[in-house]
Design a protein around this motif. Sequence first.
Motif, PDB file in Angstrom:
ATOM      1  N   SER A 194      49.822  36.442  45.589  1.00 20.23           N
ATOM      2  CA  SER A 194      49.297  36.855  46.636  1.00 20.23           C
ATOM      3  C   SER A 194      48.702  38.230  46.512  1.00 20.23           C
ATOM      4  O   SER A 194      47.824  38.503  47.345  1.00 20.23           O
ATOM      5  N   GLY A 195      49.000  39.028  45.710  1.00 17.07           N
ATOM      6  CA  GLY A 195      48.792  40.434  45.564  1.00 17.07           C
ATOM      7  C   GLY A 195      48.762  41.027  46.824  1.00 17.07           C
ATOM      8  O   GLY A 195      49.986  41.094  47.324  1.00 17.07           O
ATOM      9  N   ARG A 196      47.859  41.451  47.469  1.00 15.26           N
ATOM     10  CA  ARG A 196      47.640  42.165  48.719  1.00 15.26           C
ATOM     11  C   ARG A 196      47.956  41.110  49.867  1.00 15.26           C
ATOM     12  O   ARG A 196      48.120  41.661  51.141  1.00 15.26           O
ATOM     13  N   ASP A 237      54.564  36.650  45.088  1.00 13.91           N
ATOM     14  CA  ASP A 237      53.915  37.409  43.807  1.00 13.91           C
ATOM     15  C   ASP A 237      55.077  37.609  42.992  1.00 13.91           C
ATOM     16  O   ASP A 237      56.225  37.792  43.491  1.00 13.91           O
ATOM     17  N   SER A 250      55.229  40.662  41.485  1.00 10.75           N
ATOM     18  CA  SER A 250      55.381  42.258  41.670  1.00 10.75           C
ATOM     19  C   SER A 250      55.929  42.515  42.864  1.00 10.75           C
ATOM     20  O   SER A 250      55.326  42.213  44.230  1.00 10.75           O
ATOM     21  N   GLU A 282      55.680  45.415  44.317  1.00 14.12           N
ATOM     22  CA  GLU A 282      54.773  46.696  44.587  1.00 14.12           C
ATOM     23  C   GLU A 282      53.680  45.779  45.301  1.00 14.12           C
ATOM     24  O   GLU A 282      53.444  45.907  46.507  1.00 14.12           O
ATOM     25  N   SER A 283      53.177  44.684  44.865  1.00 14.00           N
ATOM     26  CA  SER A 283      52.308  43.681  45.775  1.00 14.00           C
ATOM     27  C   SER A 283      52.933  43.288  46.980  1.00 14.00           C
ATOM     28  O   SER A 283      52.419  43.383  47.963  1.00 14.00           O
ATOM     29  N   ALA A 299      51.794  43.574  50.900  1.00  9.90           N
ATOM     30  CA  ALA A 299      51.654  42.447  51.641  1.00  9.90           C
ATOM     31  C   ALA A 299      52.585  42.632  52.878  1.00  9.90           C
ATOM     32  O   ALA A 299      52.211  42.133  53.990  1.00  9.90           O
ATOM     33  N   THR A 309      57.121  37.292  52.737  1.00  6.10           N
ATOM     34  CA  THR A 309      56.880  37.391  51.509  1.00  6.10           C
ATOM     35  C   THR A 309      58.190  37.153  50.581  1.00  6.10           C
ATOM     36  O   THR A 309      59.575  36.926  51.158  1.00  6.10           O
TER      37      THR A 309
END
Length: 175
Positions: free
Chosen positions: A23-25, A45, A47, A49-50, A54, A68
Amino acid sequence: MIWQQLWNSGVVLRFETVIELGSGRGLGGLAAASLFPGARVTLTDASDESLAIATDAIALNGLSNCSTSVLNWYSYNESDSYDLVIGADVLYLGRAVRAIVSLLTRLMKRETGRAILVDPDRCFAQDFEDECAEKGLAVERVIRKRGDLNEELLGTCDANVQCKQFNVFFVTWMK
């Protein structure tokens, strides 16, 4: 009035569970949560951080049906299945193709699950289609030319500027 009636074709767009891969952001998942307010939408995701970004976007948009979760494409062992799996630009490595297809076979609900993946015409489209066929998944590819899309939405980073077309893959179980 005709617009006051519930049409049966609207059921096709009813999803109770949606998962976004990579999903990234979280743009795809956020859009799904907005479009399907009755659905439970999970943005994933690898990550942290991502996912933090999100999570902030979910809160800023007031989306109570969205969450998430960390998901590693290469070591997924959960048993959850979803009505709809979405992903944008997830076929960026040759080894990712096999992992994504394997994930689709585990994440898509048997017989009724669907997936929509969008790819900026990288070189793995045919590999993806072949791998899906081997695993019992049917794929319909729709090509969208860059000139058909709103240039302002595409951005100006090098990868987006070089992309001349996008592949939209609609994936279902073979009948």
